[in-house]
Design a protein around this motif. Sequence first.
Motif, PDB file in Angstrom:
ATOM      1  N   ASP A 141     -70.443 -27.629 -55.394  1.00 33.17           N
ATOM      2  CA  ASP A 141     -69.503 -26.813 -56.160  1.00 33.17           C
ATOM      3  C   ASP A 141     -68.100 -27.362 -55.887  1.00 33.17           C
ATOM      4  N   PHE A 142     -67.618 -28.214 -56.764  1.00 31.80           N
ATOM      5  CA  PHE A 142     -66.352 -28.905 -56.531  1.00 31.80           C
ATOM      6  C   PHE A 142     -65.200 -27.917 -56.341  1.00 31.80           C
ATOM      7  N   ALA A 143     -65.116 -26.925 -57.189  1.00 31.64           N
ATOM      8  CA  ALA A 143     -63.998 -25.992 -57.113  1.00 31.64           C
ATOM      9  C   ALA A 143     -64.013 -25.222 -55.803  1.00 31.64           C
ATOM     10  N   ALA A 144     -65.194 -24.803 -55.355  1.00 30.32           N
ATOM     11  CA  ALA A 144     -65.296 -24.051 -54.104  1.00 30.32           C
ATOM     12  C   ALA A 144     -64.903 -24.921 -52.916  1.00 30.32           C
ATOM     13  N   MET A 145     -65.261 -26.186 -52.963  1.00 26.17           N
ATOM     14  CA  MET A 145     -64.908 -27.083 -51.857  1.00 26.17           C
ATOM     15  C   MET A 145     -63.406 -27.327 -51.805  1.00 26.17           C
ATOM     16  N   LEU A 146     -62.771 -27.448 -52.950  1.00 27.38           N
ATOM     17  CA  LEU A 146     -61.319 -27.604 -52.980  1.00 27.38           C
ATOM     18  C   LEU A 146     -60.628 -26.354 -52.457  1.00 27.38           C
ATOM     19  N   GLU A 147     -61.131 -25.190 -52.831  1.00 26.22           N
ATOM     20  CA  GLU A 147     -60.543 -23.940 -52.363  1.00 26.22           C
ATOM     21  C   GLU A 147     -60.651 -23.824 -50.840  1.00 26.22           C
ATOM     22  N   ALA A 148     -61.730 -24.361 -50.281  1.00 26.65           N
ATOM     23  CA  ALA A 148     -61.916 -24.304 -48.829  1.00 26.65           C
ATOM     24  C   ALA A 148     -61.029 -25.297 -48.089  1.00 26.65           C
ATOM     25  N   GLY A 149     -60.540 -26.331 -48.797  1.00 30.57           N
ATOM     26  CA  GLY A 149     -59.617 -27.265 -48.161  1.00 30.57           C
ATOM     27  C   GLY A 149     -59.915 -28.731 -48.355  1.00 30.57           C
ATOM     28  N   ASP A 171     -66.533 -36.495 -64.150  1.00 32.37           N
ATOM     29  CA  ASP A 171     -65.970 -35.580 -65.146  1.00 32.37           C
ATOM     30  C   ASP A 171     -65.405 -34.320 -64.477  1.00 32.37           C
ATOM     31  N   GLU A 172     -66.161 -33.789 -63.504  1.00 30.07           N
ATOM     32  CA  GLU A 172     -65.705 -32.580 -62.825  1.00 30.07           C
ATOM     33  C   GLU A 172     -64.483 -32.864 -61.960  1.00 30.07           C
ATOM     34  N   ALA A 173     -64.484 -33.996 -61.267  1.00 32.05           N
ATOM     35  CA  ALA A 173     -63.326 -34.353 -60.450  1.00 32.05           C
ATOM     36  C   ALA A 173     -62.088 -34.531 -61.323  1.00 32.05           C
ATOM     37  N   LYS A 174     -62.263 -35.150 -62.475  1.00 25.98           N
ATOM     38  CA  LYS A 174     -61.124 -35.327 -63.380  1.00 25.98           C
ATOM     39  C   LYS A 174     -60.590 -33.979 -63.855  1.00 25.98           C
ATOM     40  N   ARG A 175     -61.488 -33.076 -64.180  1.00 23.75           N
ATOM     41  CA  ARG A 175     -61.071 -31.753 -64.650  1.00 23.75           C
ATOM     42  C   ARG A 175     -60.224 -31.046 -63.598  1.00 23.75           C
ATOM     43  N   LEU A 176     -60.566 -31.242 -62.327  1.00 22.64           N
ATOM     44  CA  LEU A 176     -59.871 -30.562 -61.244  1.00 22.64           C
ATOM     45  C   LEU A 176     -58.685 -31.356 -60.690  1.00 22.64           C
ATOM     46  N   GLY A 177     -58.611 -32.641 -61.052  1.00 17.42           N
ATOM     47  CA  GLY A 177     -57.455 -33.436 -60.664  1.00 17.42           C
ATOM     48  C   GLY A 177     -57.566 -34.136 -59.323  1.00 17.42           C
ATOM     49  N   TYR A 178     -58.793 -34.431 -58.885  1.00 17.97           N
ATOM     50  CA  TYR A 178     -58.992 -35.095 -57.590  1.00 17.97           C
ATOM     51  C   TYR A 178     -59.841 -36.349 -57.758  1.00 17.97           C
ATOM     52  N   ALA A 179     -59.880 -37.150 -56.708  1.00 18.09           N
ATOM     53  CA  ALA A 179     -60.534 -38.452 -56.780  1.00 18.09           C
ATOM     54  C   ALA A 179     -61.939 -38.412 -56.182  1.00 18.09           C
ATOM     55  N   VAL A 180     -62.766 -39.343 -56.664  1.00 16.12           N
ATOM     56  CA  VAL A 180     -64.091 -39.596 -56.100  1.00 16.12           C
ATOM     57  C   VAL A 180     -64.042 -40.957 -55.413  1.00 16.12           C
ATOM     58  N   ALA A 181     -64.418 -40.995 -54.134  1.00 15.68           N
ATOM     59  CA  ALA A 181     -64.442 -42.245 -53.368  1.00 15.68           C
ATOM     60  C   ALA A 181     -65.882 -42.736 -53.263  1.00 15.68           C
ATOM     61  N   LEU A 182     -66.065 -44.030 -53.481  1.00 19.36           N
ATOM     62  CA  LEU A 182     -67.418 -44.570 -53.650  1.00 19.36           C
ATOM     63  C   LEU A 182     -67.765 -45.626 -52.609  1.00 19.36           C
ATOM     64  N   SER A 228     -64.859 -42.210 -68.270  1.00 20.67           N
ATOM     65  CA  SER A 228     -64.521 -40.820 -67.959  1.00 20.67           C
ATOM     66  C   SER A 228     -63.019 -40.591 -67.813  1.00 20.67           C
ATOM     67  N   GLY A 229     -62.281 -41.637 -67.415  1.00 24.26           N
ATOM     68  CA  GLY A 229     -60.864 -41.461 -67.137  1.00 24.26           C
ATOM     69  C   GLY A 229     -60.595 -40.830 -65.790  1.00 24.26           C
ATOM     70  N   ALA A 230     -61.638 -40.718 -64.956  1.00 27.21           N
ATOM     71  CA  ALA A 230     -61.487 -40.089 -63.649  1.00 27.21           C
ATOM     72  C   ALA A 230     -60.789 -41.033 -62.679  1.00 27.21           C
ATOM     73  N   ALA A 231     -60.184 -40.453 -61.648  1.00 26.65           N
ATOM     74  CA  ALA A 231     -59.605 -41.232 -60.558  1.00 26.65           C
ATOM     75  C   ALA A 231     -60.734 -41.612 -59.598  1.00 26.65           C
ATOM     76  N   VAL A 232     -60.905 -42.908 -59.409  1.00 24.23           N
ATOM     77  CA  VAL A 232     -61.991 -43.427 -58.581  1.00 24.23           C
ATOM     78  C   VAL A 232     -61.399 -44.329 -57.509  1.00 24.23           C
ATOM     79  N   HIS A 233     -61.941 -44.199 -56.304  1.00 24.31           N
ATOM     80  CA  HIS A 233     -61.470 -44.998 -55.167  1.00 24.31           C
ATOM     81  C   HIS A 233     -62.640 -45.801 -54.619  1.00 24.31           C
ATOM     82  N   VAL A 234     -62.474 -47.118 -54.539  1.00 24.72           N
ATOM     83  CA  VAL A 234     -63.517 -47.992 -54.011  1.00 24.72           C
ATOM     84  C   VAL A 234     -63.297 -48.155 -52.512  1.00 24.72           C
ATOM     85  N   CYS A 235     -64.263 -47.697 -51.738  1.00 23.57           N
ATOM     86  CA  CYS A 235     -64.158 -47.789 -50.283  1.00 23.57           C
ATOM     87  C   CYS A 235     -64.434 -49.211 -49.803  1.00 23.57           C
ATOM     88  N   HIS A 236     -63.861 -49.545 -48.671  1.00 26.21           N
ATOM     89  CA  HIS A 236     -64.104 -50.779 -47.904  1.00 26.21           C
ATOM     90  C   HIS A 236     -64.562 -51.976 -48.756  1.00 26.21           C
TER      91      HIS A 236
END
Length: 452
Positions: A141-149, A171-182, A228-236
């Motif tokens: 639950d992306f929104a609940a996790m953001l609310e928790a911190g 898509d969900e991360a983009k809607r909420l305005g946060y990044a996904v790290a891969l 998707s237009g989402a913010a994506v971060h490529v790890c290491h």
Amino acid sequence: MSSILLKGGRVIDPASALDGQYDVLVRDGEIAAVEPVGARSSLQDVTVIDVSGCWIAPGLIDPHVHLRDPGFPEKETILTGLRAAAAGGFTTVAAMANTSPVNDNPATTRYMLERAREAHSARLVPVSAVTHGLAGTEPVDFAAMLEAGARMFSDDGIPIDDAMVLSRAMDEAKRLGYAVALHEEDRALSCDGALNAGAVSKHLGVSGYPDSAESQRVRRDLALAIGSGAAVHVCHVSTPQSLELIRAARRHGAQVTCEVTSHHFTLDESAAMIWGPNAKMNPPLRSHGDVEDLLAAIRDGTIDMIATDHAPHDPKSKRMEQLGAYFGSEHPMPHLDHDSADEFAHAENGVVGLETALGLALQLVHRSLIQPARLVEMMSLNPATLLRLEAGTLAEGTAADITVIDPNLEWTVAPEKFLSKSRNTPFAGMRLKGRAILTIVAGEIVYDGRKA
């Protein structure tokens, strides 16, 4: 709360376009003033610290650490990990979700933040899992996790194989305005490889992990990011092929950032011949030519951030009892028998990095590969932007998270002195130039290297 005047240092704050000699006044946990040296001749109730010859930088931020808490106290705890972070000059670290239980629910996120508050040290930013149990099937639950911190989403350590699951997460991360790290790994190609596929893996007799296992998954995931237009971060990131794909994706409008670890730009695959399992990680250390490409990508701006991927492990997890005798300077060209090679393959991946990363990164400055402002940008401003934090700057009125760096202080890496619980490093005995001497969080000194 006490007031502090950092006097006579070189302020390096790319966000404010500042690079010069200034005094920095800290009051009530905030930056009260950045002003010419000596502007305040008389001060009451202020602790004056002469930092002449040092850099005053916005607090360093590590976008990628593993603190092993909850679940693995023999490796690290939030308390020891945050103290190690402060000793390394980091005021904030982003803790990945591969704990036990996994940080895939608000209760675990709240537990991590509470332990961090009790530590009174560096700040902790929880990274939420993308999928429950890191299983790659059911999104959290992306929104609940953001609310928790939480402030970013990642199944780091485990790639998300199902493209549809990842696409929906983006898509969900983009809607909420946060990044996904891969964590970019095609497991059909990596095949549990223990070292980079090349001369070293062949010599040791262990399974190889080809460049394509990373780059092919980068190719797929950046195509999803463009769509998707989402913010994506490529790890290491570790291969030149991945770097080219990142450059191409940006030309096509992708919102993609990437990080490099201090071990990947400092060491190549040959380190495994000396350090054995303590030079085993995922992705593996690559060839000398790959390291040169990573350094070029740091210089040209392709790589946005330096991360530690701090991965503490106890000797048992690293199979040091079984394998330690094969490695070291007295065994320059070790060969492993079949059983030992199998043990090597099952040794845990990763190295500790919080207390060595800044010293290693400063070598880039001393070698004139980058300027000091670029280093601060990569280790403070850009990670703050990725994590959506109001940090990475010394602007007046912002939280007084500050790292004071002596760029010329020479020291030797001594794992027995680490504040981390773990000692799994391939840098033991290395002589470095430059380290943090003060780490300040919300106006309080949480590490004082002048006393070390």
